[in-house]
Design an enzyme around this catalytic site. Sequence first.
Site, PDB file in Angstrom:
ATOM      1  N   ASP A 152       0.834  -1.202   0.000  1.00 38.04           N
ATOM      2  CA  ASP A 152       0.000   0.000   0.000  1.00 38.04           C
ATOM      3  C   ASP A 152       0.871   1.256   0.000  1.00 38.04           C
ATOM      4  O   ASP A 152       1.864   1.328   0.732  1.00 38.04           O
ATOM      5  CB  ASP A 152      -0.859  -0.038   1.285  1.00 38.04           C
ATOM      6  CG  ASP A 152      -1.831   1.112   1.388  1.00 38.04           C
ATOM      7  OD1 ASP A 152      -2.725   1.184   0.537  1.00 38.04           O
ATOM      8  OD2 ASP A 152      -1.688   1.934   2.321  1.00 38.04           O
ATOM      9  N   GLU A 190       1.081  -0.569  -5.217  1.00 41.22           N
ATOM     10  CA  GLU A 190       0.136   0.517  -5.490  1.00 41.22           C
ATOM     11  C   GLU A 190       0.974   1.689  -5.983  1.00 41.22           C
ATOM     12  O   GLU A 190       1.452   2.507  -5.207  1.00 41.22           O
ATOM     13  CB  GLU A 190      -0.649   0.919  -4.241  1.00 41.22           C
ATOM     14  CG  GLU A 190      -1.788   1.859  -4.607  1.00 41.22           C
ATOM     15  CD  GLU A 190      -2.270   2.736  -3.458  1.00 41.22           C
ATOM     16  OE1 GLU A 190      -1.633   2.820  -2.403  1.00 41.22           O
ATOM     17  OE2 GLU A 190      -3.320   3.381  -3.664  1.00 41.22           O
TER      18      GLU A 190
HETATM   19  C1  NOJ Z   1      -4.274   3.286  -0.533  1.00 43.04           C
HETATM   20  C2  NOJ Z   1      -5.438   2.391  -0.270  1.00 43.04           C
HETATM   21  O1  NOJ Z   1      -5.794   1.715  -1.442  1.00 43.04           O
HETATM   22  C3  NOJ Z   1      -6.543   3.280   0.263  1.00 43.04           C
HETATM   23  O2  NOJ Z   1      -7.769   2.604   0.326  1.00 43.04           O
HETATM   24  C4  NOJ Z   1      -6.114   3.792   1.612  1.00 43.04           C
HETATM   25  O3  NOJ Z   1      -7.072   4.701   2.083  1.00 43.04           O
HETATM   26  C5  NOJ Z   1      -4.760   4.514   1.524  1.00 43.04           C
HETATM   27  N1  NOJ Z   1      -3.809   3.815   0.712  1.00 43.04           N
HETATM   28  C6  NOJ Z   1      -4.152   4.688   2.881  1.00 43.04           C
HETATM   29  O4  NOJ Z   1      -3.673   3.465   3.364  1.00 43.04           O
END
Ligand code: NOJ
Length: 568
Positions: free
Chosen positions: A234, A295
């Site tokens: 993430d 991500e």
């Molecule tokens: C990316 C995640 O996909 C999202 O859902 C989240 O709110 C943020 N990172 C913070 O962890």
Amino acid sequence: MNKLASRLVTLLVSLCMAGSIATAQTSPSHAVDAEGHQWWQHAVFYEIYPRSFADSNNDGVGDLRGITSKLDYLKDLGVDAIWISPCFPSPQVDFGYDVSDYENIDPMYGTLEDFDVLASEAKKRDIHIIFDFVVNHTSDQHKWFLDSKSSRTSAHRDWYIWRDGKGPGEPPNNWVSLFGGPAWKFDPVTNQYYYHFFYAEQPDLNWRNPAVKDAMFDVTRWWYKRGVAGFRLDAVETLFEDPGLHDNPILRPGKNAYGDAIEENKYNTKLPELHDVLRGLRKVADESNAVLIGETWTADVAELNQYYGEGNNELQLPMDFLFTMVNKLSPAEFRKQIAAVDGASGWPTFVISNHDIARSYDRYGDGQHNDQIAKLMAALYLTLRGTPIMYYGEEIGMKTTPPTRREDVKDPIGRTGWPEEKGRDGERTPMQWDSSENAGFSRGTPWLPVPATYKTHNVAEESKDPNSVLEFYKEVLKLRHTNRALLDGNYTPLNESDANVLCYLRVYKDQGVVVALNMSDAPQKVSLELKGKGFFSAKSLLATGKSAAKGDEVSLEPYGVFIGEVTK
Ligand code: NOJ
């Protein structure tokens, strides 16, 4: 695309302007194949938002036992790996992306024993489990942070980013949180501010501290031993901040949905140090033949290449979000983006939706041909060279259903940013299993309302209809798994000046498959000019409606799909 996603776009554009820019579960059959392909290159991944997938105890929230009960469905669909969004203990401020214990399961989702059952049942079906690793921050209720904030000399003080204010009542600099308001929170106990890129309940870890690195690397080892086959990392780009804490430049006058200045995140995202961490995590992953998905909100393919790492020693699967930003059915724009990613230094990773992005059904649907367009999109991202990551519900044509009143919003950013930013509830609604009450998701009250379309768009109904979106997904996935050209073939664009039809060839040795996708609402005819590519005619493998080929000419109905084997 919702406002959060568009803020992420702003963020990456701003970075460009700155000129920067198992024991794993892997069975021997999944080791590298004769031609060097890794298991994750041939796998189809499927993201499960656990709150919304299947509720086994009828408390209105999905859980691990619910997921276990649906493994046969996933297997039958053609899924090889499930990425489960965070299911660790969490106060749920950001629905699990605020982790208070990395080595347990939140009671709302079950227990570690439930995880073990899920892991062993998944293994029986040859389905890998990927966990979501929240690397940038913890919850403010994590024991590390509780200790960190207890005093300036606590053992974990330096595990987070603490700084003095610039002056009384003034934060250390001008950085704003992605989720609204200043990125610094004052703590009166120790008279310092701590830094949080996301909510104040998600303090950023200090990755410059080697103890943080060791502890976090150990978390991955712990889960690999327990049967996890990889992680989706993430928010990797926010791991490091400028130690000098320079103010971020203001991009343009005006305010965002939260009333904050519009900043270029020059000094708090995409710092080069993050690549050391990715290399370290990869080393640990390699010991277990595990996969790391990223991500990665990149501005272009050059930046995506940095996430693969020089010598492919960072992430195996950094997601290409630029693909999700082609927000219209434009063959030219898709062609451009596919060619760019196909030329990247690592294996491409395609997504069309996730829990932060409005569903593709609405982003591409025209209101009249939505099911047909959903099939078209499936045929696109599931026949490209690379690994696709599906999002639960895409396969049945689930619709984004945002709340209509502020008081119904569950995602905190939707309340802060209302009405401009409605939050991400719309793309997180319960999975639609059948046409019974609550779409068969739960016998309790679902945590988010079930979209009205569940009566027609659900697994049970669509399984009975050979023309449904679901049956089409199954067919494409079956083809993808069994056709070597679709698995490993090179990608060659065809008819590159066609404004309506996106056409390409996938060739593996002497085996070829052609894909023709009509992105317009009118019938189209295309001559594939296969001769120049060493092939002659195309024979249908899978097509929608009356779409068909004669020799090397393909006729496509509006939004029609034709996938055919080409012969020499
Ligand atoms: C990316 C995640 O996909 C999202 O859902 C989240 O709110 C943020 N990172 C913070 O962890």
